[in-house]
Design a protein around this motif. Sequence first.
Motif, short mmCIF file in Angstrom:
data_model
loop_
_atom_site.label_atom_id
_atom_site.label_comp_id
_atom_site.label_asym_id
_atom_site.label_seq_id
_atom_site.Cartn_x
_atom_site.Cartn_y
_atom_site.Cartn_z
N ALA A 56 0.86 -1.18 0.00
CA ALA A 56 0.00 0.00 0.00
C ALA A 56 0.89 1.23 0.00
CB ALA A 56 -0.92 0.01 1.22
N SER A 57 0.59 2.17 -0.89
CA SER A 57 1.42 3.37 -0.99
C SER A 57 0.54 4.59 -1.26
CB SER A 57 2.47 3.22 -2.10
OG SER A 57 1.83 3.06 -3.35
N LEU A 58 0.99 5.72 -0.74
CA LEU A 58 0.30 7.00 -0.92
C LEU A 58 1.18 7.92 -1.77
CD1 LEU A 58 -0.98 7.53 2.73
CD2 LEU A 58 -2.45 7.30 0.71
N ALA A 70 -7.10 15.43 -0.18
CA ALA A 70 -6.68 15.05 -1.54
C ALA A 70 -5.86 13.77 -1.42
CB ALA A 70 -5.87 16.17 -2.18
N TYR A 71 -6.26 12.72 -2.12
CA TYR A 71 -5.65 11.41 -1.90
C TYR A 71 -5.32 10.71 -3.20
CZ TYR A 71 -10.46 9.98 -2.84
OH TYR A 71 -11.69 9.81 -3.43
N ASP A 151 -3.11 5.81 9.31
CA ASP A 151 -3.95 4.63 9.54
C ASP A 151 -5.15 4.70 8.60
OD1 ASP A 151 -2.25 3.82 11.57
OD2 ASP A 151 -3.40 4.88 13.12
N VAL A 152 -5.17 3.81 7.63
CA VAL A 152 -6.20 3.80 6.60
C VAL A 152 -6.87 2.43 6.59
CG1 VAL A 152 -6.67 4.05 4.14
CG2 VAL A 152 -4.93 5.50 5.22
N VAL A 184 3.70 7.91 4.99
CA VAL A 184 3.30 9.18 4.39
C VAL A 184 3.93 9.29 3.00
CG1 VAL A 184 3.07 10.27 6.65
CG2 VAL A 184 5.24 10.42 5.43
N PRO A 185 3.34 10.10 2.13
CA PRO A 185 3.86 10.19 0.75
C PRO A 185 5.31 10.64 0.68
CG PRO A 185 1.69 11.21 0.93
CD PRO A 185 2.14 10.91 2.33
#
Length: 204
Positions: A56-58, A70-71, A151-152, A184-185
């Motif tokens: 999982a990556s942002l 904004a995601y 946390d998603v 975090v990105p």
Amino acid sequence: MGSASRAISCLCCPCRCLFSCLCSILVSLAVTLGLLALALYLILKPRMIAATVDSASLSQFALSASSTLAYDLNVTMTVRNPNTRVGLYYDDVQALASYEGQRFGYAPLDAFYQGTGAATKLAPGFRGTQLLQGDVAAAQFRQQQSAGRFDVDVDLNAKLRVKFWAFKAHGPNAKITCTLSVPVPVPAAASASPFQPTDCKVWF
């Protein structure tokens, strides 16, 4: 007095016999269904679906002053059918992403079939903007941003159909819930530890 009693008894006996017959039929039916269900369980030996989020990556996860998120979230996951005698059809497959209990992303996925012991790779992606409600979510966002991880929650919903030999039947609705800790990105995540594969919970 005796004649009246005999008359009443004659009138009641057919009802009692009918009630007794109905009870016997219902009990026999319940026992038969129970034995059939037990036999099917022993034959099929059903096992719970297993699911893991592999990555999982942002690319973006930013909250504006007006609490607009904004995601850009990308997830890869593996769904496994551990059953050795039952195939599974997944229909109306939907992936949902949420933050602090508020849904921000939705991604419909193609229906698919899993044979016995098969595993399927899925790659839902979530991109866009969404208004977050409440000061708590904003406070949690700032705290988690400082900690370097968000946390998603990512859920996968599907309607199941079951295949056994040539027989097919409607199964339960499945919900796969994955609680993720995503770095975090970049470039802020350059010093953060990488994403760890995460097992998901499955509900019916």
